[in-house]
Motif scaffolding. Structure first.
Motif, PDB file in Angstrom:
ATOM      1  N   THR A  18      -4.179   8.597  -1.903  1.00 36.44           N
ATOM      2  CA  THR A  18      -5.325   7.686  -2.018  1.00 36.44           C
ATOM      3  C   THR A  18      -5.116   6.408  -1.213  1.00 36.44           C
ATOM      4  OG1 THR A  18      -4.493   6.463  -3.955  1.00 36.44           O
ATOM      5  CG2 THR A  18      -5.685   8.523  -4.378  1.00 36.44           C
ATOM      6  N   LEU A  19      -3.894   6.196  -0.708  1.00 39.99           N
ATOM      7  CA  LEU A  19      -3.579   4.970   0.023  1.00 39.99           C
ATOM      8  C   LEU A  19      -3.983   5.095   1.482  1.00 39.99           C
ATOM      9  CD1 LEU A  19      -0.019   4.278  -1.466  1.00 39.99           C
ATOM     10  CD2 LEU A  19      -2.245   3.507  -2.308  1.00 39.99           C
ATOM     11  N   PRO A  20      -4.200   3.979   2.166  1.00 39.15           N
ATOM     12  CA  PRO A  20      -4.555   4.015   3.594  1.00 39.15           C
ATOM     13  C   PRO A  20      -3.459   4.701   4.404  1.00 39.15           C
ATOM     14  CG  PRO A  20      -4.912   1.829   2.678  1.00 39.15           C
ATOM     15  CD  PRO A  20      -4.183   2.613   1.640  1.00 39.15           C
ATOM     16  N   PHE A  21      -3.885   5.451   5.446  1.00 42.33           N
ATOM     17  CA  PHE A  21      -2.912   6.151   6.282  1.00 42.33           C
ATOM     18  C   PHE A  21      -2.110   5.185   7.139  1.00 42.33           C
ATOM     19  CE2 PHE A  21      -5.992   9.615   5.529  1.00 42.33           C
ATOM     20  CZ  PHE A  21      -5.117  10.546   5.002  1.00 42.33           C
ATOM     21  N   ASN A  22      -2.725   4.069   7.517  1.00 42.42           N
ATOM     22  CA  ASN A  22      -2.046   3.087   8.358  1.00 42.42           C
ATOM     23  C   ASN A  22      -1.003   2.345   7.520  1.00 42.42           C
ATOM     24  OD1 ASN A  22      -1.225   0.949   9.969  1.00 42.42           O
ATOM     25  ND2 ASN A  22      -3.274   0.608  10.841  1.00 42.42           N
ATOM     26  N   GLY A  23       0.239   2.459   7.902  1.00 40.38           N
ATOM     27  CA  GLY A  23       1.320   1.845   7.146  1.00 40.38           C
ATOM     28  C   GLY A  23       1.223   0.337   7.062  1.00 40.38           C
ATOM     29  N   ASP A  24       0.458  -0.289   7.979  1.00 35.61           N
ATOM     30  CA  ASP A  24       0.327  -1.742   7.959  1.00 35.61           C
ATOM     31  C   ASP A  24      -0.679  -2.218   6.908  1.00 35.61           C
ATOM     32  OD1 ASP A  24       2.132  -1.937  10.030  1.00 35.61           O
ATOM     33  OD2 ASP A  24       0.574  -1.848  11.579  1.00 35.61           O
TER      34      ASP A  24
END
Length: 393
Positions: A284-290
């Motif tokens: 569910t978290l954003p794919f972009n690690g930043d």
């Protein structure tokens, strides 16, 4: 009323405002009908008299006795009345108890609410018999009797009101509340095969992009239902649909999620999940690690700020998947809560009985009694149970 009805009134004689005698087709005796201003209704009693003259005297005597007794039970001071303590309870619970709204509705109902019925009575005068009469009064005001569980809610609120009077020293002990018969009706759980079929069809619905009630079914919904099973959460506003990112901690040894449940059915608790819940949450978290999610965002169906709307939409999606995955046994009604029931049963089966009921119940915010009475009652026997029974000498 039909002409041949035994309850039709044959004769009526008004004696004064609020007092009359009546003759019904069902009985040779005259009845007295007295208006009770406290309950907001009528009291009906047989005079046991066939003579109108004698019935009139009996009615006058009954009215005087009834009002004398009622007035003696009324609070002489406002601060000793049921209404005073009922309002005190509402004030104490406001913003602090999740039961506040439901309690207030039963207390304030206009025709036969608790304040309407008991309001003027002195708390020290309220007896078990009066409470029983109130429960009968509730049934008389309805075409269908109230469920025993609903009556239990009424008596529980009466106890809460009177408990405040005990704390203030007006009562030594609470009157015994009339007991209601309760019948356990545990929800049905998925079987292993049904659960696998449900997940398979959920994936197919998401792949096709099925739409139901304005909602496009996605992988997010399929993962949410799977997460419900591996977290043991209730599909409610206070648990699954109240979970925010700030409430989730990822643990690695052993792999699990630590969930801070703020408004569970049994209050606050910290609950841990099965390992599979970790990747389901991380997806569910954003794919972009930043990037990182807003800690105050909801984990599941965050696009709906109104969580009741989210619950309703989720139910539409669940029912759609269930319909596509069927047919099902008509006698086994499956709901989102069935996922939680399946979660308990599946965990015990997979552990071969090694997971203790107390640990499982505490982690899921329930009691061992509730776990065994509702969640495990219809559970199929485990292989371990069968083997133990067969090998017992």
């Amino acid at each position: 009323m039909a002409k041949d009805s035994k309850n039709r009134i044959l004769k009526i004689k008004h004696l004064r405002k609020g007092l009359a005698i009546l003759m019904y087709a069902r009985s040779p005796y005259w009845y007295v009908r007295l208006r009770d201003p406290i309950k907001g209704g009528y009291v009906l009693r047989s005079t046991k008299e066939t003579s109108r003259v004698e019935a009139r005297e009996a009615a006058e005597e009954f009215a005087d006795t009834f009002r004398s007794k009622a007035n003696s039970d009324h609070a002489k001071k406002k601060a000793t009345s049921f209404e005073y303590y009922a309002k005190k309870l509402m004030s104490v619970q406001e913003g602090k108890s999740k039961w506040s709204h439901g309690d207030n509705k039963l207390l304030n109902r206009s025709k036969d609410g608790l304040i309407c019925y008991f309001g003027k009575y002195d708390v020290s005068k309220i007896t078990t018999g009066m409470v029983r009469d109130y429960l009968i009064h509730l049934d008389e005001n309805r075409p269908k009797r109230l469920a025993d569980s609903t009556k239990s809610k009424h008596t529980y609120i009466i106890s809460k009101v009177l408990t405040l009077a005990v704390e203030d020293g007006l009562l030594n002990v609470l009157p015994v509340m009339p007991r209601q018969k309760t019948k356990d009706t545990p929800r049905h759980a998925f079987t292993d095969d049904e659960y696998r079929q449900f997940l398979k069809v959920a994936g197919e619905c998401a792949k096709r992009g099925d739409r139901v009630r304005g909602v496009t079914i996605t992988g997010h919904h399929a993962k949410m239902f799977r997460f419900a099973v591996h977290s043991f959460l209730r599909p409610t506003r206070g648990e699954l649909f109240g979970l925010k990112h700030k409430d989730v901690q990822v643990r690695t040894d052993p792999s699990c999620l630590e969930l801070n449940i703020r408004s569970g059915k049994t209050g606050k608790r910290v609950s841990v999940t099965m390992p599979i819940a970790v990747p389901l949450y991380l997806s569910t978290l954003p794919f972009n690690g930043d990037e990182s999610p807003d800690k105050n965002d909801y984990v599941w169906m965050p696009e709906y700020p109104n969580r009741q709307t989210a619950i309703n939409k989720a139910r539409f999606v669940f029912d759609h998947i269930l319909e596509k995955a069927g047919p099902w046994d008509d006698d086994r009604k499956l709901t989102p809560y069935s996922l939680r029931h399946y979660a308990f049963q599946a965990r015990l089966r997979s552990s071969n009985g090694k997971v203790g009921h107390l640990i499982l119940a505490k982690n899921a915010g329930t009691s061992v009694d509730q776990l065994e009475r509702f969640y495990l009652k219809n559970m199929a026997p485990t292989k371990e149970l069968i083997e133990n029974l067969q090998h017992r000498e």
